[in-house]
Design a protein around this motif. Structure first.
Motif: not given
Ligand SMILES: NC(=O)c1ccc[n+]([C@@H]2O[C@H](COP(=O)([O-])OP(=O)(O)OC[C@H]3O[C@@H](n4cnc5c(N)ncnc54)[C@H](O)[C@@H]3O)[C@@H](O)[C@H]2O)c1
Length: 296
Positions: A21-22, A42, A78-80, A128-129, A178-179, A198, A225, A227-228, A230, A232
């Motif tokens: 992920g990011y 998490w 961390l549970d956010a 980044s969650l 990250l949005t 977001k 960002a 799309p990727l 990841s 999530a």
């Molecule tokens: N992947 C995409 O296409 C994309 C695009 C734009 C923005 N983003 C944003 O980037 C950020 C990182 O996401 P990603 O796509 O890299 O995936 P990722 O799976 O790497 O990261 C998401 C993380 O959030 C954690 N998480 C979920 N619920 C949680 C909680 N209650 N408390 C703490 N942690 C928690 C997960 O365990 C995971 O590690 C997010 O904000 C996502 O919305 C992602």
């Protein structure tokens, strides 16, 4: 030469549980720039993450350009969704994946940071969650509970982190989240209130930049960002289609790379970006500028 130099700075990246992920890419870029990096994970994903690290499954991705390895100074649970441990319901607190971790709330993490490193231990915080339990549902079918859960974990958590970690930041500190563009344009399939979360995150970035800038002297920005696929994002169910569509229709017709988001995050965290706060910075190969598909 102008260099991104984060040596002597301590960073916390919240939302790292694998190397796909990011968050991981950002942690690595911050380390490449010289920062010391801790992550927050998490609890339900923590054991698997520690296991992957221990068994060397992420060694290739942990390798730094300098030849060293990305090491995490600390890995905090961390549970956010919870500002304090007392707010977590009993079924969560007694859940096996949580009982072993100690205080997994945002306040708990802040207290551990102070216990580990002293009164003002941080320079950089990356949020980044995200999580939306009903992300696959259209907004029209989203329950109140699902919507509020998405906004709580994916947007309010930034407010709570700036509240609780702001006082722990050294002068000229930087927050970044990250949005995603679904906040401002319709992305069919990105449901469950995640688009609303977001939008809140971006709006809060502006107000937090003002309030936390005045109160703590820190900057607050968010990266929109591209799309990727990841872990999530795979939960959305249409991420491959989103990646392909963007790669075909962006001004730079290729998928955005995690390293591109990561180097932008490292820049925003650095003193080179000392004049940038309250901004939504697009790192999406220019997709946000398009008003019509490139291929008609
Ligand atoms: N992947 C995409 O296409 C994309 C695009 C734009 C923005 N983003 C944003 O980037 C950020 C990182 O996401 P990603 O796509 O890299 O995936 P990722 O799976 O790497 O990261 C998401 C993380 O959030 C954690 N998480 C979920 N619920 C949680 C909680 N209650 N408390 C703490 N942690 C928690 C997960 O365990 C995971 O590690 C997010 O904000 C996502 O919305 C992602």
């Amino acid at each position: 030469m102008l260099n991104i130099d984060l040596s002597g700075k301590r960073a916390l990246v919240a939302g790292v549980a694998d190397d796909a992920g990011y968050g991981f890419a950002i942690a690595k870029a911050l380390a490449e720039a010289g920062a010391t990096v801790s992550v927050a994970t998490w609890p339900p994903a923590l054991k698997i993450f520690l296991n992957l690290l221990e068994r060397g499954k992420m060694d290739d991705s942990r390798r730094l350009a300098s030849g060293g390895m990305l090491e995490f100074e600390r890995i905090y649970p961390l549970d956010a969704a919870f500002d304090t441990l007392a707010e977590a319901p009993e079924d969560i607190r007694s859940n096996k994946r949580y009982t072993e971790t100690g205080d997994f709330s945002i306040v708990g993490m802040a207290e551990r940071l102070v216990a580990d490193f002293g009164e003002r231990p941080l320079d950089i915080v990356v949020h980044s969650l995200a999580n939306g339990p009903e992300v696959k549902k259209p907004l029209l079918e989203t329950s109140r509970a699902g919507y509020l859960a998405a906004v709580s974990v994916s947007a309010y958590s930034l407010v709570a982190m700036v509240q609780r970690l702001g006082p722990l930041m050294r002068p000229r500190g930087s927050f970044c989240s990250l949005t995603y563009m679904a906040s401002e344009r319709v992305i069919p399939g990105y449901g469950g209130g995640m688009s609303s979360a977001k939008a809140a995150l971006e709006s809060d970035t502006r107000l937090l930049a003002f309030e936390a800038g005045r109160k703590f002297g820190v900057r607050v920005n968010t990266i929109s960002a591209g799309p990727l696929a990841s872990r999530a994002a795979s939960a959305i169910g249409i991420i491959e289609r989103m990646v392909d569509y963007c790669a075909q229709n962006t001004p730079l017709p290729e998928p955005v790379q995690p390293t591109e988001i990561a180097t932008a995050a490292a820049f925003l965290a650095s003193d080179l970006a000392s004049g940038i706060t309250g901004s939504t910075v697009y790192v999406d190969k220019g997709y946000h500028a398009m008003g019509m598909p490139a291929q008609v």
